[in-house]
Design a protein around this motif. Structure first.
Motif, PDB file in Angstrom:
ATOM      1  N   LEU A   1       9.060 -46.414 -88.879  1.00  0.00           N
ATOM      2  CA  LEU A   1       8.784 -46.187 -87.461  1.00  0.00           C
ATOM      3  C   LEU A   1       8.858 -47.482 -86.663  1.00  0.00           C
ATOM      4  N   LYS A   2       8.282 -48.549 -87.196  1.00  0.00           N
ATOM      5  CA  LYS A   2       8.308 -49.833 -86.496  1.00  0.00           C
ATOM      6  C   LYS A   2       9.734 -50.322 -86.329  1.00  0.00           C
ATOM      7  N   GLU A   3      10.532 -50.200 -87.371  1.00  0.00           N
ATOM      8  CA  GLU A   3      11.925 -50.646 -87.301  1.00  0.00           C
ATOM      9  C   GLU A   3      12.710 -49.836 -86.273  1.00  0.00           C
ATOM     10  N   LEU A   4      12.491 -48.524 -86.260  1.00  0.00           N
ATOM     11  CA  LEU A   4      13.223 -47.657 -85.334  1.00  0.00           C
ATOM     12  C   LEU A   4      12.776 -47.885 -83.896  1.00  0.00           C
ATOM     13  N   ALA A   5      11.470 -48.075 -83.697  1.00  0.00           N
ATOM     14  CA  ALA A   5      10.971 -48.334 -82.346  1.00  0.00           C
ATOM     15  C   ALA A   5      11.556 -49.630 -81.793  1.00  0.00           C
ATOM     16  N   THR A   6      11.673 -50.637 -82.646  1.00  0.00           N
ATOM     17  CA  THR A   6      12.291 -51.901 -82.227  1.00  0.00           C
ATOM     18  C   THR A   6      13.761 -51.693 -81.881  1.00  0.00           C
ATOM     19  N   LYS A   7      14.437 -50.902 -82.684  1.00  0.00           N
ATOM     20  CA  LYS A   7      15.859 -50.615 -82.463  1.00  0.00           C
ATOM     21  C   LYS A   7      16.090 -49.844 -81.167  1.00  0.00           C
ATOM     22  N   PHE A   8      15.252 -48.819 -80.923  1.00  0.00           N
ATOM     23  CA  PHE A   8      15.487 -47.915 -79.790  1.00  0.00           C
ATOM     24  C   PHE A   8      14.901 -48.417 -78.474  1.00  0.00           C
TER      25      PHE A   8
END
Length: 243
Positions: free
Chosen positions: A44-51
């Motif tokens: 989730l943290k990685e995706l939130a940073t990406k998006f």
């Protein structure tokens, strides 16, 4: 499209992979804010940073009673309202009944049925008060057909089918649409538990589809005018001939 998704706030369970991730990407592309619910905090943290800022991580373990109950209240501390709840998280058990075990059955039924009912239970007062909202649930073609090679999974989706269609009727006076999308086999981690022979045949025959195809169906459902409900959309790979 009849309705724009621009500015909408959506909550998606199982958002870190598969259909949930594809639907997150679709909604963000349409200008929505997405609260991504999953147990996998790292992803989730990685995706939130990406998006970016319109993707809001929400770490929830739907199999934990307290965590599940806290989901909607915690989300409403991060956003001021919820327009869309997409109950997508689920798991899979394939094969004969005797090939599984009671612990696995409990886990699957708790995630596929109980968590869905609890999430809907928690969001209904909020949406009813606002007199608007959309609740969508990931069902399955297995919820419409006595799928003999996956009786436990199919039973869970038949239950979901019943729940969605009864709740759809209950929520009509409150301006809340309730619907489901029923995919055939989708390329995702859920198929890791498929019987090896069934999976091999499906891959060889082209009887699997991408998660984005399901996300496209959800987009169509959510963008209909408020006077229209797509109560269920069956989405199948063209070459899938088992039902």
């Amino acid at each position: 499209m009849g309705e724009s998704l621009q500015g909408k706030i959506a909550v998606i369970t199982g958002a870190a992979s598969g259909i949930g991730l594809a639907t997150t990407e679709m909604l963000l592309k349409n200008g929505a804010t997405v609260v991504m619910v999953d147990w996998n905090e790292t992803s989730l943290k990685e995706l939130a940073t990406k998006f970016g800022e319109k993707a809001i991580p929400q770490v929830t373990n739907l199999l934990d009673t307290e965590s599940c109950a806290a989901m909607v209240p915690e989300i409403l501390k991060k956003v001021d309202h919820i327009d869309i709840l997409y109950c997508n998280a689920g798991t899979y058990i394939g094969g004969d009944l005797t090939e599984t075990n009671p612990q696995a059955i409990d886990k699957m039924l708790n995630l596929n049925i109980n968590a869905v009912m609890k999430n809907v239970y928690d969001v209904v007062p909020h949406m009813s008060e606002r007199c608007t909202g959309d609740i969508i649930v990931t069902c399955s073609i297995a919820g419409h057909f006595p799928t003999h090679w996956e009786p436990v999974y199919a039973a869970s989706k038949w239950a979901v089918n019943c729940f969605v269609q009864t709740m759809r009727r209950q929520m009509i006076p409150h301006g809340v649409r309730v619907a489901q999308v029923s995919p055939g086999p989708v390329i995702s981690a859920l198929l890791d538990d498929w019987p090896e022979e069934n999976l091999r045949k499906a891959k060889e025959s082209g009887s699997l589809m991408e998660p984005s195809e399901v996300a496209d169906a959800v987009e169509y459902m959510l963008t209909r005018k408020r006077s229209v409900t797509i109560r269920d959309m069956l989405v199948l790979p063209t070459n899938f001939d088992r039902v």
